[in-house]
Design a protein around this motif. Structure first.
Motif, mmCIF file in Angstrom:
data_model
loop_
_atom_site.group_PDB
_atom_site.id
_atom_site.type_symbol
_atom_site.label_atom_id
_atom_site.label_comp_id
_atom_site.label_asym_id
_atom_site.label_seq_id
_atom_site.Cartn_x
_atom_site.Cartn_y
_atom_site.Cartn_z
ATOM 1 N N LEU A 1 0.830 -1.204 0.000
ATOM 2 C CA LEU A 1 0.000 0.000 0.000
ATOM 3 C C LEU A 1 0.868 1.260 0.000
ATOM 4 N N GLU A 2 1.929 1.247 0.801
ATOM 5 C CA GLU A 2 2.845 2.399 0.841
ATOM 6 C C GLU A 2 3.474 2.651 -0.532
ATOM 7 N N GLY B 1 -6.014 4.300 -5.653
ATOM 8 C CA GLY B 1 -7.018 3.252 -5.817
ATOM 9 C C GLY B 1 -7.954 3.097 -4.636
ATOM 10 N N ASN B 2 -7.884 1.969 -3.972
ATOM 11 C CA ASN B 2 -8.756 1.612 -2.862
ATOM 12 C C ASN B 2 -8.005 1.749 -1.538
ATOM 13 N N PHE B 3 -7.145 2.760 -1.458
ATOM 14 C CA PHE B 3 -6.253 2.917 -0.307
ATOM 15 C C PHE B 3 -7.005 3.029 1.017
ATOM 16 N N ILE C 1 -6.469 0.347 3.965
ATOM 17 C CA ILE C 1 -5.733 0.707 5.181
ATOM 18 C C ILE C 1 -6.627 0.590 6.411
ATOM 19 N N THR C 2 -7.921 0.885 6.264
ATOM 20 C CA THR C 2 -8.861 0.732 7.380
ATOM 21 C C THR C 2 -8.978 -0.733 7.781
ATOM 22 N N GLU C 3 -9.072 -1.618 6.786
ATOM 23 C CA GLU C 3 -9.145 -3.055 7.062
ATOM 24 C C GLU C 3 -7.884 -3.539 7.784
#
Length: 199
Positions: A149-150, A159-161, A165-167
Motif C-alpha cells: 500500500l505504501e 485506488g482503494n487505499f 488501510i482501514t481493514e
C-alpha cells in the motif's frame, strides 16, 4: 467428548482415565451445559466457561482450579471465530471447543510425540505454543500488505487505499488486543505456577 492422557507425551484414549491420571478432556459447550459427571471434576466443572461465551483471552484463578477463555483473532476455514473455554486442575485440563479446531492441534501433538511434560500446566503451555505457531507468518503477511500500500501511494496510485488501510488497521488492532490479553493471561498463569506446585 475426547480424552487424552498427559505424560511425557500426549496419548489419545478411548475411554475416561482414572481420576489420579493427568488427562485432557475436549468437549463442546453443549456437552458442558449438560454437566456430565466426571470423576475428579465433580466440584469444579461448573466453573468451566463455554466456548460460545468467550470474548477475550482471560484467566481466573480459583482456589481449586484455573478457568478462562481464549478468543483468537482468526477464524476457522468456515469463517467461525476461534474461541475456547478452559479449566485446569492438578490432574485435568478441560477444553471447550465448538469449532472442532482443537482436535487437529491435539492430534498433531500426539502424532509428532511433542513433549508435553507430565503436568497439566506444561500441557496447556504446549497447546498455546501450538495455537500461536503460525501467528508470525500472518503478521508478516500483514506487513507485506502495508508495504505494498505504501509503494502504491508513493507511486501516485491511491485506488482503494482508504478501505484497504482501514481493514489493515482493524486487523492490526485485533492482533494487538489479542497479544495484550494473552500476555496478561500468561502472567496470571505464571503467578499461579509460582504459588501452586500442581500447575
Amino acid at each position: 467428548m475426547y480424552w487424552y492422557e498427559i505424560g511425557e507425551n500426549l496419548v489419545s484414549l478411548n475411554s475416561e482415565p482414572g481420576p489420579d491420571r493427568p488427562a485432557v478432556l475436549v468437549l463442546t459447550s453443549e456437552e458442558l451445559s449438560r454437566q456430565p459427571k466426571l470423576p475428579g471434576l465433580e466440584k469444579v466443572l461448573r466453573h468451566a466457561p463455554a466456548a460460545r461465551d468467550a470474548r477475550a483471552c482471560r484467566t481466573e484463578v480459583r482456589s481449586d482450579c484455573l478457568t478462562g477463555t481464549l478468543s483468537l483473532p482468526k477464524s476457522s476455514k468456515s469463517g467461525i471465530r476461534l474461541t475456547y473455554g478452559y479449566l485446569i486442575t492438578g490432574a485435568r485440563v478441560v477444553l471447550v471447543d465448538d469449532t472442532g479446531t482443537l482436535q487437529p492441534h491435539l492430534k498433531h501433538i500426539v502424532r509428532d510425540k511433542i513433549r508435553t511434560g507430565e503436568g497439566t500446566g506444561h500441557f496447556f503451555c504446549t497447546l498455546l505454543e501450538r495455537l500461536t505457531a503460525k501467528d508470525l507468518r500472518h503478521l508478516e503477511e500483514m506487513e507485506d500488505r502495508i508495504e505494498n500500500l505504501e509503494e502504491n501511494v508513493l507511486s501516485g496510485e491511491f485506488g482503494n487505499f482508504s478501505a484497504s488501510i482501514t481493514e489493515l488497521r482493524k486487523s492490526a488492532m485485533a492482533w494487538f488486543r489479542y497479544y495484550a490479553q494473552l500476555d496478561d493471561m500468561l502472567c496470571r498463569l505464571q503467578e499461579n505456577e509460582n504459588k501452586q506446585e500442581s500447575f
